[in-house]
Write an enzyme that holds these catalytic residues in place. Structure first.
Site, PDB file in Angstrom:
ATOM      1  N   VAL A  14       0.818  -1.219   0.000  1.00 45.85           N
ATOM      2  CA  VAL A  14       0.000   0.000   0.000  1.00 45.85           C
ATOM      3  C   VAL A  14       0.850   1.268   0.000  1.00 45.85           C
ATOM      4  CG1 VAL A  14      -1.913   1.177   1.129  1.00 45.85           C
ATOM      5  CG2 VAL A  14      -1.649  -1.268   1.403  1.00 45.85           C
ATOM      6  N   GLY A  16       4.073   1.711  -0.883  1.00 47.70           N
ATOM      7  CA  GLY A  16       4.845   1.853  -2.117  1.00 47.70           C
ATOM      8  C   GLY A  16       3.955   2.286  -3.271  1.00 47.70           C
ATOM      9  N   ASN A  34       7.597  -4.882  -8.768  1.00 50.91           N
ATOM     10  CA  ASN A  34       7.261  -5.659  -7.577  1.00 50.91           C
ATOM     11  C   ASN A  34       7.769  -7.077  -7.798  1.00 50.91           C
ATOM     12  OD1 ASN A  34       5.669  -5.465  -5.002  1.00 50.91           O
ATOM     13  ND2 ASN A  34       4.713  -7.278  -5.903  1.00 50.91           N
ATOM     14  N   SER A  36       6.344  -9.870  -7.320  1.00 54.92           N
ATOM     15  CA  SER A  36       5.384 -10.575  -8.177  1.00 54.92           C
ATOM     16  C   SER A  36       4.766  -9.530  -9.111  1.00 54.92           C
ATOM     17  CB  SER A  36       4.301 -11.256  -7.333  1.00 54.92           C
ATOM     18  OG  SER A  36       3.660 -10.281  -6.547  1.00 54.92           O
ATOM     19  N   VAL A  76      10.027  -1.884   0.986  1.00 54.80           N
ATOM     20  CA  VAL A  76       9.763  -3.253   1.436  1.00 54.80           C
ATOM     21  C   VAL A  76       9.895  -3.291   2.945  1.00 54.80           C
ATOM     22  CG1 VAL A  76      10.506  -4.262  -0.741  1.00 54.80           C
ATOM     23  CG2 VAL A  76      12.167  -3.998   1.107  1.00 54.80           C
ATOM     24  N   ASN A 104      10.208   2.071   7.293  1.00 54.57           N
ATOM     25  CA  ASN A 104      10.522   2.405   8.696  1.00 54.57           C
ATOM     26  C   ASN A 104      11.734   1.596   9.147  1.00 54.57           C
ATOM     27  OD1 ASN A 104       8.878   4.398   9.758  1.00 54.57           O
ATOM     28  ND2 ASN A 104       7.217   2.995  10.249  1.00 54.57           N
ATOM     29  N   SER A 130       6.181   9.754   6.944  1.00 57.61           N
ATOM     30  CA  SER A 130       5.067   9.607   7.883  1.00 57.61           C
ATOM     31  C   SER A 130       3.768  10.104   7.270  1.00 57.61           C
ATOM     32  CB  SER A 130       5.334  10.402   9.159  1.00 57.61           C
ATOM     33  OG  SER A 130       4.198  10.326  10.002  1.00 57.61           O
ATOM     34  N   LYS A 184      12.605  10.012  12.126  1.00 56.42           N
ATOM     35  CA  LYS A 184      11.304   9.334  11.943  1.00 56.42           C
ATOM     36  C   LYS A 184      11.014   8.434  13.145  1.00 56.42           C
ATOM     37  CE  LYS A 184       7.455   7.920  10.505  1.00 56.42           C
ATOM     38  NZ  LYS A 184       7.096   6.571  10.517  1.00 56.42           N
ATOM     39  N   HIS A 187       9.878  10.587  15.866  1.00 62.92           N
ATOM     40  CA  HIS A 187       8.493  10.990  15.544  1.00 62.92           C
ATOM     41  C   HIS A 187       7.526   9.932  16.071  1.00 62.92           C
ATOM     42  CE1 HIS A 187       4.889  10.395  13.075  1.00 62.92           C
ATOM     43  NE2 HIS A 187       4.844  11.712  12.945  1.00 62.92           N
ATOM     44  N   ASN A 188       7.846   8.679  15.812  1.00 59.20           N
ATOM     45  CA  ASN A 188       6.951   7.603  16.248  1.00 59.20           C
ATOM     46  C   ASN A 188       6.927   7.473  17.766  1.00 59.20           C
ATOM     47  OD1 ASN A 188       6.680   7.229  13.499  1.00 59.20           O
ATOM     48  ND2 ASN A 188       6.656   5.022  13.651  1.00 59.20           N
ATOM     49  N   GLU A 191       4.757  10.064  18.862  1.00 63.26           N
ATOM     50  CA  GLU A 191       3.391   9.621  18.501  1.00 63.26           C
ATOM     51  C   GLU A 191       2.837   8.694  19.604  1.00 63.26           C
ATOM     52  OE1 GLU A 191       3.058   7.986  14.419  1.00 63.26           O
ATOM     53  OE2 GLU A 191       2.215   6.185  15.319  1.00 63.26           O
ATOM     54  N   LYS A 262       4.279  -2.023  16.218  1.00 67.53           N
ATOM     55  CA  LYS A 262       5.153  -2.670  15.243  1.00 67.53           C
ATOM     56  C   LYS A 262       6.614  -2.500  15.630  1.00 67.53           C
ATOM     57  CE  LYS A 262       3.313  -1.181  11.299  1.00 67.53           C
ATOM     58  NZ  LYS A 262       2.009  -0.541  11.612  1.00 67.53           N
ATOM     59  N   HIS A 454      32.764   3.121  43.748  1.00 67.89           N
ATOM     60  CA  HIS A 454      32.584   3.676  42.403  1.00 67.89           C
ATOM     61  C   HIS A 454      32.986   5.148  42.316  1.00 67.89           C
ATOM     62  CE1 HIS A 454      30.938   0.003  40.921  1.00 67.89           C
ATOM     63  NE2 HIS A 454      29.952  -0.005  41.804  1.00 67.89           N
TER      64      HIS A 454
HETATM   65  C1  6PG Z   1       3.474   7.232  10.505  1.00 64.35           C
HETATM   66  C2  6PG Z   1       3.194   6.148  11.490  1.00 64.35           C
HETATM   67  C3  6PG Z   1       3.462   4.812  10.903  1.00 64.35           C
HETATM   68  C4  6PG Z   1       2.894   3.678  11.750  1.00 64.35           C
HETATM   69  C5  6PG Z   1       3.808   3.320  12.884  1.00 64.35           C
HETATM   70  C6  6PG Z   1       3.206   3.112  14.229  1.00 64.35           C
HETATM   71  O1  6PG Z   1       4.264   8.081  10.871  1.00 64.35           O
HETATM   72  O2  6PG Z   1       2.908   7.212   9.415  1.00 64.35           O
HETATM   73  O3  6PG Z   1       3.989   6.349  12.610  1.00 64.35           O
HETATM   74  O4  6PG Z   1       4.823   4.710  10.672  1.00 64.35           O
HETATM   75  O5  6PG Z   1       1.610   3.945  12.091  1.00 64.35           O
HETATM   76  O6  6PG Z   1       4.419   2.166  12.454  1.00 64.35           O
HETATM   77  O7  6PG Z   1       2.618   1.880  14.292  1.00 64.35           O
HETATM   78  P1  6PG Z   1       2.576   0.972  15.580  1.00 64.35           P
HETATM   79  O8  6PG Z   1       1.666   1.668  16.551  1.00 64.35           O
HETATM   80  O9  6PG Z   1       1.999  -0.293  15.070  1.00 64.35           O
HETATM   81  O10 6PG Z   1       3.963   0.808  16.098  1.00 64.35           O
END
Ligand code: 6PG
Length: 479
Positions: A14, A16, A34, A36, A76, A104, A130, A184, A187-188, A191, A262, A454
């Site tokens: 999705v 890519g 790709n 395939s 990938v 990522n 992102s 990045k 950033h996560n 997030e 993830k 120490h």
């Molecule tokens: C983004 C997101 C994206 C994804 C993360 C978080 O910036 O577009 O952060 O990279 O949603 O992988 O996902 P998880 O909550 O599954 O770790």
């Protein structure tokens, strides 16, 4: 084959596929490939009318379709799949060509790959993207690493396909080798912290104020109009207002309360430990996901005694909600500040020259943490490039001062009532750590010296010292 494509995308999942379409819609000829070939042809069949695509069945055909210097984007899975694709394509490329990894990836892998490919005269451009599927198609936030030389070629393309805010692109060169992927990753991490803080605010509004999910959706809608205005707050209101069609119950009540991940939040925390960078709100948010998934443990101890939850009157509930708004905002400032400090710590460690205001600028649009508040962070760094903490900027400092009573009230109400607020608590504790002046770390140093020799520093003169704890009179020597 005629080498006509400005860029090639291999890996048509999705993300890519949507990135390839985004480039094509912006007028670039895009070679698509790709493993395939079915996906390649499906893409061209379904979206061929959107722009110029060159479908390629084999790696050789794909590479032959690219203008020089070749720009080859791989989309990938991070890890072994990325190494395999690099191994497949690198031998087909010539000096000066660029491989862009827009997945990522872990920044340490990116550093390793960049060094290896540089030896072969190739540019390896680790690029953080992102914004999820929608962002990839309509304009993501793009954090670019690799060589400045490669950005000179790729920058205008990335800036064109990225989100735009106030006429400025949400794409920029971050720094060499793994800097783009590092930023990045942070950033996560931010997030994760932002999501957890929002979730804790929801929990408090529900458990303490006694609001229904629908009422809380309205509260978030209101907050979204103010300084908390952000994509995450906006979607929170949507999720809370959603009713499950099958049961008629609030959607949030039919979802299993175990949060997945993830792994990018986990990477942020692991890396922060190595850098000794105290991203405690991010860490607590990551551990909160882990704790939510410990279903056996939770089931075994559900119902243990905790605080009491007296019912609040309508007016008390409203007052409490406004305290939570302050707590959420102040904690959010701390969580973001921790992320920025981690970027500074990494920049010092890896020799990256990262412009911190630029990071805020390109996160104003396209990405998951996009928020009006990022424009203020951008402005803070524009006014002072060397700002160490947002707490050093006047407006933020004033807001944090204003939040003192409600922030502390929120955290103490949560403790009294037994509602877990790990991220709120961590953010407040971090703030108190910064402002403490003296910390009990001095006592830790004494303990360490006692059992392990120490050594410790003294406040009144330089050097390292050791107290002979077992000797009579406990004499001190210079270590
Ligand atoms: C983004 C997101 C994206 C994804 C993360 C978080 O910036 O577009 O952060 O990279 O949603 O992988 O996902 P998880 O909550 O599954 O770790």
């Amino acid at each position: 084959m005629n080498a006509s494509a400005a860029i090639g995308v291999t890996g048509l999942g999705v993300m890519g596929r949507n990135l390839a379409r985004n480039f094509a819609r912006n007028g670039y000829t895009v070679a698509v490939h790709n493993r395939s070939a079915g996906r390649t042809h499906a893409l061209v069949e379904e979206f061929g009318h959107e722009g110029a695509f060159v479908p390629a069945e084999s790696p050789a055909e794909f590479v032959a379709a690219l203008e020089r210097p070749r720009r080859l984007m791989i989309m990938v899975q991070a890890g072994a799949a990325t190494d395999a694709v690099i191994g497949e394509f690198a031998p087909l490329l010539d000096a000066g060509d660029m491989i862009i990894d827009a997945g990522n990836a872990h920044y340490a892998d990116t550093r390793r790959r960049e060094a290896a490919l540089r030896e072969r005269g190739l540019h390896f451009v680790g690029t953080g993207v992102s914004g999820g599927e929608e962002g990839a198609l309509h304009g993501p936030s793009i954090m670019v690493g690799g060589s400045a030389e490669s950005y000179a070629v790729l920058g205008p393309m990335f800036e064109k396909v990225s989100a735009q805010v106030d006429g400025e692109p949400c794409a920029a060169y971050i720094g060499s080798d793994g800097a783009g992927h590092f930023v990045k990753m942070v950033h996560n991490g931010i997030e994760y912290a932002d999501m957890q803080l929002i979730a804790e605010a929801y929990d408090l509004l529900r458990q303490v104020a006694g609001y229904t999910p629908g009422e809380i959706a309205d509260v978030f809608r209101r907050w979204n109009e103010g300084r908390l205005g952000s994509y995450l707050v906006e979607i929170t209101a949507e999720v809370l207002a959603h009713v499950d069609a099958e049961t008629g119950a609030p959607f949030v009540d039919v979802v299993v309360d175990a949060a997945g991940q993830k792994g990018t939040g986990r990477w942020t925390v692991q890396t922060a430990l190595d850098l000794a960078s105290p991203v405690t709100a991010i860490a607590q948010a990551t551990f909160a996901r882990a704790a939510s998934g410990q279903s056996e443990l939770r089931a075994a101890y559900a119902g243990l005694p905790g605080g009491t939850r007296p019912k609040l009157s309508r007016t008390e509930a409203e007052r409490f909600a406004s305290q939570v708004e302050h707590a959420l905002y102040a904690s959010k400032v701390i969580a973001y500040d921790q992320g920025w400090k981690m970027i500074q710590d990494a920049a010092a460690e890896y020799g990256w020259k990262i412009d911190l205001g630029t990071v805020a600028r390109i996160w104003r649009g396209g990405c998951i943490i996009r928020a009006s508040f990022l424009d203020r962070i951008r402005a803070a760094y524009a006014a002072d490039r060397d700002l160490v903490s947002l707490l050093g900027e006047m407006e933020f400092a004033m807001e944090i001062t204003d939040a003192q009573v409600p922030w502390r009230e929120t955290v103490s109400s949560a403790a009294r009532r037994g509602v877990p607020v790990p991220a709120f608590s961590a953010a407040l504790a971090h703030y108190d750590t910064l402002r403490a002046g003296r910390l009990p770390a001095a006592l830790l140093q004494g303990q360490r010296d006692y059992f392990g020799a120490h050594t410790y520093g003294r406040t009144d003169r330089p050097g390292a010292f050791h107290t002979h704890w077992a000797a009579p009179g406990r004499p001190e020597t210079t270590a």
